[in-house]
Design a protein around this motif. Structure first.
Motif, short mmCIF file in Angstrom:
data_model
loop_
_atom_site.label_atom_id
_atom_site.label_comp_id
_atom_site.label_asym_id
_atom_site.label_seq_id
_atom_site.Cartn_x
_atom_site.Cartn_y
_atom_site.Cartn_z
N GLY A 22 0.91 -0.96 -0.06
CA GLY A 22 -0.07 -0.03 0.08
C GLY A 22 0.94 1.22 -0.12
O GLY A 22 0.45 2.34 -0.76
N VAL A 23 1.91 1.30 0.95
CA VAL A 23 2.92 2.37 0.82
C VAL A 23 3.52 2.66 -0.47
O VAL A 23 3.50 3.64 -0.90
N CYS A 24 3.77 1.65 -1.03
CA CYS A 24 4.66 1.73 -2.36
C CYS A 24 3.61 2.23 -3.27
O CYS A 24 4.12 3.11 -4.19
N ALA B 15 11.79 0.70 -8.66
CA ALA B 15 11.87 -0.02 -7.64
C ALA B 15 10.47 0.15 -6.87
O ALA B 15 10.18 -0.89 -6.21
N LEU B 16 9.90 0.99 -6.85
CA LEU B 16 8.39 1.03 -6.11
C LEU B 16 7.50 -0.04 -7.08
O LEU B 16 6.85 -0.60 -6.38
N ALA C 126 5.79 -3.13 -4.88
CA ALA C 126 4.62 -3.33 -4.78
C ALA C 126 4.09 -4.70 -5.38
O ALA C 126 3.30 -5.32 -4.66
N GLU C 127 4.52 -5.23 -6.36
CA GLU C 127 4.24 -6.39 -6.92
C GLU C 127 4.67 -7.49 -6.43
O GLU C 127 3.85 -8.55 -5.99
N ASP D 102 14.55 -4.32 -0.17
CA ASP D 102 15.86 -3.71 0.12
C ASP D 102 16.33 -2.67 -1.14
O ASP D 102 16.66 -1.65 -0.64
N LEU D 103 15.97 -3.05 -2.29
CA LEU D 103 16.08 -2.16 -3.38
C LEU D 103 15.30 -0.93 -3.40
O LEU D 103 15.47 0.15 -3.80
N CYS D 104 14.05 -0.99 -3.17
CA CYS D 104 13.04 0.09 -2.98
C CYS D 104 13.56 0.95 -1.76
O CYS D 104 13.43 2.04 -1.81
#
Length: 123
Positions: free
Chosen positions: A29-31, A52-53, A57-58, A86-88
Motif C-alpha cells: 500500500g505504501v509503495c 523500485a516502487l 509493490a508487485e 531492500d532495493l526500494c
C-alpha cells in the motif's frame, strides 16, 4: 450420484506468518501511494525510484498471496520479496527530504526483515 470433495481445512497462519503477510500488504500500500505521489510531482521522480516502487509493490502483494495459500514457493518468494524491498528502501532513501519516501523506505525495511525471517521458516 454426486461425488463429494473431501473437505480439508488449512491450519491458521502462524503469528509470524500473519505478521509477515500484514507487513507485505502494508508495504504494498505504501509503495502504491508513493508511486501515485511521484507521478503527481511529474519530472522529479527518477525512473530508478519508480521501477523500485513498482517491483516492490508487485512482489509484496504476490508474496502475501503465496504465504496465505501456503504455496510451496513461498519461501523463495519471501527471499525475492526481501531483495525487492531492500532495493526500494535504498531508492527511496535517495530522497531524504521527502517524508513520504522516508515512510516508504521504513515500511520496505520492516517488510524485508520479516520476509528474510520467513524465508528460513517452514511454511
Amino acid at each position: 450420484m454426486t461425488q463429494q470433495q473431501p473437505t480439508t481445512t488449512l491450519e491458521p497462519l502462524s503469528k509470524e506468518m500473519q505478521d509477515c503477510v500484514n507487513a507485505c500488504m502494508a508495504c504494498h500500500g505504501v509503495c502504491e501511494e508513493t508511486m501515485s505521489s511521484c507521478l503527481q510531482k511529474g519530472g522529479q521522480a527518477q525512473m530508478r525510484i519508480m521501477r523500485a516502487l513498482m517491483d516492490c509493490a508487485e512482489m509484496t502483494r504476490m508474496c502475501a498471496d503465496m504465504m496465505m495459500r501456503r504455496s510451496p514457493l513461498a519461501n523463495e518468494m519471501c527471499t525475492m520479496c526481501a531483495q525487492a524491498c531492500d532495493l526500494c528502501a535504498e531508492a527511496c532513501m535517495s530522497m531524504p527530504d521527502d517524508d513520504r519516501m522516508m515512510r516508504c523506505a521504513e515500511s520496505c525495511r520492516r517488510c524485508s526483515e520479516m520476509c528474510r525471517a520467513m524465508a528460513g521458516a517452514t511454511m
